[in-house]
Design a protein around this motif. Structure first.
Motif, mmCIF file in Angstrom:
data_model
loop_
_atom_site.group_PDB
_atom_site.id
_atom_site.type_symbol
_atom_site.label_atom_id
_atom_site.label_comp_id
_atom_site.label_asym_id
_atom_site.label_seq_id
_atom_site.Cartn_x
_atom_site.Cartn_y
_atom_site.Cartn_z
ATOM 1 N N HIS A 159 0.794 -1.229 0.000
ATOM 2 C CA HIS A 159 0.000 0.000 0.000
ATOM 3 C C HIS A 159 0.829 1.283 0.000
ATOM 4 C CE1 HIS A 159 -3.456 -2.521 0.756
ATOM 5 N NE2 HIS A 159 -2.916 -3.002 1.856
ATOM 6 N N GLY A 160 2.138 1.169 0.115
ATOM 7 C CA GLY A 160 2.975 2.356 0.227
ATOM 8 C C GLY A 160 3.322 2.644 1.678
ATOM 9 N N PRO A 161 4.392 3.405 1.911
ATOM 10 C CA PRO A 161 4.910 3.606 3.266
ATOM 11 C C PRO A 161 4.192 4.732 4.011
ATOM 12 C CG PRO A 161 6.329 4.712 1.704
ATOM 13 C CD PRO A 161 5.264 4.030 0.889
ATOM 14 N N LEU A 162 2.857 4.614 4.130
ATOM 15 C CA LEU A 162 2.067 5.672 4.758
ATOM 16 C C LEU A 162 1.256 5.134 5.917
ATOM 17 C CD1 LEU A 162 1.049 8.674 4.610
ATOM 18 C CD2 LEU A 162 -0.913 7.756 3.337
ATOM 19 N N CYS A 163 1.319 5.852 7.020
ATOM 20 C CA CYS A 163 0.466 5.621 8.179
ATOM 21 C C CYS A 163 -0.404 6.864 8.342
ATOM 22 C CB CYS A 163 1.317 5.393 9.430
ATOM 23 S SG CYS A 163 0.391 5.267 10.974
ATOM 24 N N VAL A 164 -1.709 6.689 8.376
ATOM 25 C CA VAL A 164 -2.616 7.828 8.517
ATOM 26 C C VAL A 164 -3.031 7.969 9.975
ATOM 27 C CG1 VAL A 164 -4.834 8.825 7.861
ATOM 28 C CG2 VAL A 164 -3.447 7.626 6.156
ATOM 29 N N ALA A 203 -0.994 1.425 7.488
ATOM 30 C CA ALA A 203 -1.398 1.426 8.895
ATOM 31 C C ALA A 203 -2.200 2.677 9.184
ATOM 32 C CB ALA A 203 -0.172 1.374 9.816
ATOM 33 N N VAL A 204 -2.960 2.608 10.262
ATOM 34 C CA VAL A 204 -3.607 3.796 10.811
ATOM 35 C C VAL A 204 -3.093 3.983 12.236
ATOM 36 C CG1 VAL A 204 -5.665 3.636 9.372
ATOM 37 C CG2 VAL A 204 -5.627 2.496 11.600
ATOM 38 N N LYS A 205 -3.162 5.232 12.712
ATOM 39 C CA LYS A 205 -2.589 5.532 14.032
ATOM 40 C C LYS A 205 -3.542 6.429 14.824
ATOM 41 C CE LYS A 205 0.908 8.397 14.262
ATOM 42 N NZ LYS A 205 0.326 9.493 15.111
ATOM 43 N N PRO A 206 -4.497 5.833 15.531
ATOM 44 C CA PRO A 206 -5.372 6.647 16.372
ATOM 45 C C PRO A 206 -4.592 7.230 17.549
ATOM 46 C CG PRO A 206 -5.784 4.311 16.752
ATOM 47 C CD PRO A 206 -4.841 4.393 15.589
ATOM 48 N N GLN A 207 -4.730 8.539 17.753
ATOM 49 C CA GLN A 207 -4.105 9.218 18.878
ATOM 50 C C GLN A 207 -5.037 9.091 20.083
ATOM 51 O OE1 GLN A 207 -2.639 10.548 21.650
ATOM 52 N NE2 GLN A 207 -1.123 11.038 20.081
ATOM 53 N N ALA A 208 -4.598 8.313 21.071
ATOM 54 C CA ALA A 208 -5.469 7.952 22.191
ATOM 55 C C ALA A 208 -5.995 9.165 22.948
ATOM 56 C CB ALA A 208 -4.722 7.022 23.139
ATOM 57 N N ALA A 209 -5.201 10.227 23.051
ATOM 58 C CA ALA A 209 -5.606 11.381 23.859
ATOM 59 C C ALA A 209 -6.912 11.990 23.368
ATOM 60 C CB ALA A 209 -4.509 12.438 23.849
ATOM 61 N N PHE A 210 -7.115 12.032 22.057
ATOM 62 C CA PHE A 210 -8.310 12.668 21.518
ATOM 63 C C PHE A 210 -9.562 11.824 21.766
ATOM 64 C CE2 PHE A 210 -4.944 14.662 18.942
ATOM 65 C CZ PHE A 210 -5.195 15.973 19.295
ATOM 66 N N PHE A 211 -9.365 10.541 22.044
ATOM 67 C CA PHE A 211 -10.472 9.676 22.434
ATOM 68 C C PHE A 211 -10.686 9.747 23.944
ATOM 69 C CE2 PHE A 211 -8.929 8.146 18.418
ATOM 70 C CZ PHE A 211 -10.045 7.665 17.742
ATOM 71 N N GLU A 212 -9.591 9.711 24.694
ATOM 72 C CA GLU A 212 -9.663 9.694 26.148
ATOM 73 C C GLU A 212 -10.292 10.959 26.721
ATOM 74 O OE1 GLU A 212 -5.598 9.147 27.207
ATOM 75 O OE2 GLU A 212 -5.576 7.009 26.696
ATOM 76 N N ARG A 213 -10.159 12.075 26.026
ATOM 77 C CA ARG A 213 -10.682 13.325 26.582
ATOM 78 C C ARG A 213 -12.202 13.331 26.685
ATOM 79 N NH1 ARG A 213 -11.878 17.960 23.263
ATOM 80 N NH2 ARG A 213 -12.167 17.421 21.072
ATOM 81 N N HIS A 214 -12.847 12.341 26.058
ATOM 82 C CA HIS A 214 -14.301 12.208 26.154
ATOM 83 C C HIS A 214 -14.703 11.070 27.089
ATOM 84 C CE1 HIS A 214 -15.063 15.273 23.182
ATOM 85 N NE2 HIS A 214 -14.180 14.714 22.383
ATOM 86 N N GLY A 215 -13.774 10.623 27.933
ATOM 87 C CA GLY A 215 -14.113 9.631 28.938
ATOM 88 C C GLY A 215 -14.327 8.244 28.381
#
Length: 285
Positions: free
Chosen positions: A20-25, A63-75
Motif C-alpha cells: 500500500h505504500g509507506p504511509l500511516c494515517v 497502517a492507521v494511528k489513532p491518537q489515544a488522547a483525543f479519544f480519552e478526553r471524552h471519557g
C-alpha cells in the motif's frame, strides 16, 4: 488473534508497506477537524469521525494511528470509540498503531502492556507507541508482551518538539546521547530480524540534522521508523533525505491533517490517502 496476526509485527508491516505504500494515517479527531466535518465535539462525534476514516482507508493504507488522547478526553465513551477502531482494524486486516506513548515502571508498565498489547484486550492494536524516558529497561514488560503476542513497539527517539532536545541530546558519562542509547537498545532487540524488526523508533520528519548531531545510527536499528511531520507539517523529499539518509527504506511516513482535511467524503479521503502514499513512496525512493 489469528495465527496470521501472530506473525511478528515488523514482517507484517513490511508487507503492508510493500502493498500500500509507506504511509500511516493518523486518526486525530481534533475539535477543529470535527467542526470541519460537521460533527459535534463529543464522544459520538469522535466515534463517527474515526469509523468514517476506517471505512475509507481500511485495507488501503499500510497502517492507521489513532491518537489515544483525543479519544480519552471524552471519557469512557471516547475510549469505547477507540476500541471500535481497533476492532475494525482486526476485522479488515489493517494494522493499527495505538499512539498512547505509555511509559512507566514496574507493575504499572506491566498494566499498560496488558491493556495495549495483550491478546483479548479491546485496546490492543498491532503496535503501541512508548516513552523510554524512565529508562529503556523500564519498558521490559511491554517488550516481552509485544514479542510474545506478535505485536510491535514504536519507541520515542528524536521528536520534533524543541523541548525534547534537552533530554534526547543529553550525553551520558561515556559521551553517548540519550537518543543514541535508545536507538542502540532497539537495534539489539531487532538483531537478526528480516526484513524489519518489531521494535521501531519515532523520529520526526522535520528534525533536520538531529540524528547526525546526536550520533544516532538509524540504519542500524533494523526496525521501522515512524516519521510524523510528512505532508501538512512540511516534510517532503529533501527533509526526509536529510533526516533519514540511507535508512529511508525503513521509514513509515505519518500524515494526519494532510489526509483528514479531505473528509468527510469517503472517496475524497481515499484519494487524499492514495496521493499521500504515492508522495511518500517517491520521497523515500
Amino acid at each position: 488473534m489469528t495465527a496470521t496476526a501472530r506473525r511478528p509485527f515488523g514482517a507484517r508491516l513490511a508487507e503492508a508497506m510493500d502493498a500500500h505504500g509507506p504511509l500511516c494515517v493518523g486518526i486525530d479527531p481534533h475539535a477543529s477537524l470535527l467542526a470541519d466535518w460537521g460533527l459535534p465535539d463529543d464522544a459520538e462525534g469522535v466515534r463517527r469521525f474515526a469509523l468514517r476514516v476506517m471505512e475509507a482507508l481500511a485495507g488501503r493504507v499500510a497502517a492507521v494511528k489513532p491518537q489515544a488522547a483525543f479519544f480519552e478526553r471524552h471519557g469512557s465513551a471516547g475510549v469505547a470509540a477507540l476500541e471500535e477502531v481497533v476492532a475494525v482494524g482486526l476485522q479488515t486486516g489493517t494494522l493499527v498503531v495505538v499512539d498512547a506513548k505509555r511509559g512507566d515502571i514496574g507493575s504499572t508498565m506491566g498494566a499498560y502492556a496488558e491493556a495495549y498489547l495483550r491478546d483479548g484486550s479491546p485496546l490492543a492494536g498491532d503496535a503501541l507507541t512508548v516513552s523510554p524516558y524512565l529508562g529503556f529497561g523500564a519498558l521490559g514488560p511491554a517488550v516481552d508482551l509485544a514479542r510474545e503476542s506478535g505485536r510491535g513497539l514504536f519507541v520515542l527517539c528524536l521528536t520534533s518538539n524543541t523541548e525534547g532536545r534537552e533530554v534526547q541530546h543529553a550525553r551520558t558519562s561515556d559521551g553517548v546521547s540519550v537518543a543514541a542509547a535508545v536507538a542502540a537498545r532497539a537495534a539489539a532487540l531487532n538483531a537478526g530480524a528480516d526484513p524489519l524488526g518489531s521494535v521501531g523508533l519515532v523520529v520526526g520528519a522535520t528534525v533536520g540534522d538531529d540524528a547526525r548531531l546526536a550520533g544516532v545510527d538509524l540504519a542500524h536499528v533494523n526496525g521501522p521508523l515512524l516519521a510524523p511531520g510528512v505532508g501538512a507539517q512540511g516534510a517532503g523529499a529533501p527533509e526526509l533525505a536529510r533526516v533519514f539518509g540511507s535508512a529511508r527504506r525503513q521509514v513509515l511516513a505519518s500524515s494526519s491533517r494532510g489526509v483528514l482535511r479531505a473528509g468527510p467524503d469517503v472517496s475524497a479521503l481515499r484519494a487524499a490517502a492514495g496521493a499521500a502514499a504515492s508522495e511518500a513512496a517517491a520521497a523515500l525512493r
